[in-house]
Design an enzyme around this catalytic site. Sequence first.
Site, PDB file in Angstrom:
ATOM      1  CD  GLU A  19      -3.038  -0.861   2.289  1.00 49.54           C
ATOM      2  OE1 GLU A  19      -3.342   0.293   2.674  1.00 49.54           O
ATOM      3  OE2 GLU A  19      -3.464  -1.890   2.826  1.00 49.54           O
ATOM      4  CG  ASP A  95      -1.599  -1.984   5.458  1.00 50.97           C
ATOM      5  OD1 ASP A  95      -0.446  -2.291   5.103  1.00 50.97           O
ATOM      6  OD2 ASP A  95      -1.929  -0.839   5.783  1.00 50.97           O
ATOM      7  CE1 TYR A 321      -1.309  -2.579   9.003  1.00 49.48           C
ATOM      8  CE2 TYR A 321      -3.003  -4.005   9.935  1.00 49.48           C
ATOM      9  CZ  TYR A 321      -2.631  -2.960   9.101  1.00 49.48           C
ATOM     10  OH  TYR A 321      -3.583  -2.295   8.367  1.00 49.48           O
TER      11      TYR A 321
END
Length: 587
Positions: A19, A95, A321
């Site tokens: 991304e 993601d 993350y």
Amino acid sequence: MKSKKANSNNNNLMLFIVESPTKSKTISNILNSFNYKASVVATLGHIKDLPVNNLGVNIKDGFKPIFLFLPYKKKIVNNILNKIEDKMSIVIATDPDREGEAIAFHIANEIKNYIKLKNLKDIHISRAFINEITYNGIKKGLENLGDINVSMVISQFARRVSDRLIGYKISPVLWQAFKLKGLSAGRVQTATLKLIVDKEKEILSFKPRTFYTFKVVVDINNKKVEFNLMNKEKEIFKVFENEKEKLDFIELKLRELISKEVVFEVLNEDRYIKPLPPLKTSTLQQEAAKLGFSASKTMSIAQRLFEGIKIKDKHFGLITYHRTDSVRVSKEGIELAKSILGDIKIHRFSDKSMFDAHEAIRITYNLDLNLLRNYLNQEEFKIYLLIYNRFLAAFDYEAKYYYQVIKSNNLIDDLYLFYESGKIYFNGFLRFLPDYINNFPIFNKDYIDLKDGVYNFKIIDFKVLKQKESYPSRYSISSIIKKMEETGIGRPSTYANTINTLLKRNYIQIKKNTIYPTEFGIKVCDFLISKYKELLDIDFTAFLESKLDDIEKSNKDIANKLYLNLLTEIYNILLSEKKGFLLKKNN
């Protein structure tokens, strides 16, 4: 997810799609170390969304969403497509969440159409979940390649379409009622606004009562110690202002006890304080808010830490993350904690979250903090330190302390004197979280050197303290996020945007980290709840989140049926304004 191999072609050609371009160089270097001839490209977030100027949902065709390219994204997608060639592995590593899965779905469809158009051969498309931008994180992602999770995509579509239906149908009603375009209504933002408005109404209607409490001074080995007068419910005894006879009676009895010895029992025991779990999205936002960070600022900084920085010509992804509902830590994370702490303890942390796709937010490398301070700005370092300390604290030992209670026999009816204190003798995890001790008032009191047993101590004085009941506290950024999580309003990844939207619409104001509804916000909230309570109140929002979870956890066929059922029910309520229909269904 079925495992696939990325290097199924002899030439090891790879197109790796992410991304954000920030992490491209790091990933490219790692992929090259695996002997891939890799190009790393970025979508820059979503490439498609529902149109701005119309509903964008084909209601007659099963609520099929109509997605269009976002501005400038057609050019970005074309640049990605032009890099595709025969005998190439294409790995989509957007993601690892619902939004990332939707992006993966859209870019994969564009790739498939391009392959067909150009008649390209031997192209393999896979989905990778990358939880940390490290050598091991990329390696693990490539070893566990799979397909796009279509049920997760359907769940994201259901969220997007349901929000569009509600917002698109209700917002014009709002504009008409308040003669002002640009106002918005949504299930998450309105439910959150209602929490804030309800709290304000509670404060405005609250009438604090005056009451009295009693502190009794006792001589213990020539030391003056203040005891609380307690009732049989183990609460501090209160006499309210309108109970004058009771107040006079208690004062009289206490005066009679001055200079008299009273029997006390002393109890000592060893206790411990369990470490806090590592951070997840909601708790990161809550803890950062205590340092003055808005939810959106916190997530922006966390994104930068996840994507990483260059240190001495080497790029490091600094944290895992940051959009996660889990406090679980991977084997790699446990090994990292062990390499830093040496001796660790594995704790079981209870967590109500149903999501466990990603681990907790943690650091990814054992980097020297003094070195790191030179490469991060002050704000970035504060957020990194929050994550660092909570991660390591979670694997440290319990803090141990001596706990002491000194309690009298009943003095006046069922009332007795009570004193408790604590003394830390082993810090354990508190070495990483020293301020956590402030949550325990007992450590602010003197710990008295007395063994277990029965003692006679003299009462030397007492105080009558006049107090007023405290008004309910307004929400802070930290406490509203905690409340949203507890009530199931939205998801941690949406908290920041929700608060920002309420601010932008002038529905709320934030002053010194305290949230106030505006007069306009109160009027909007009351209007919306009176007209669309079934769709906009807290219960419905939590209900919808659970339905989205059900869609995500189902197989594709069932997910499609659940999607249709959910949106049909929402649409019927919008048409008929029925009350009590949706929440009763499927309970």
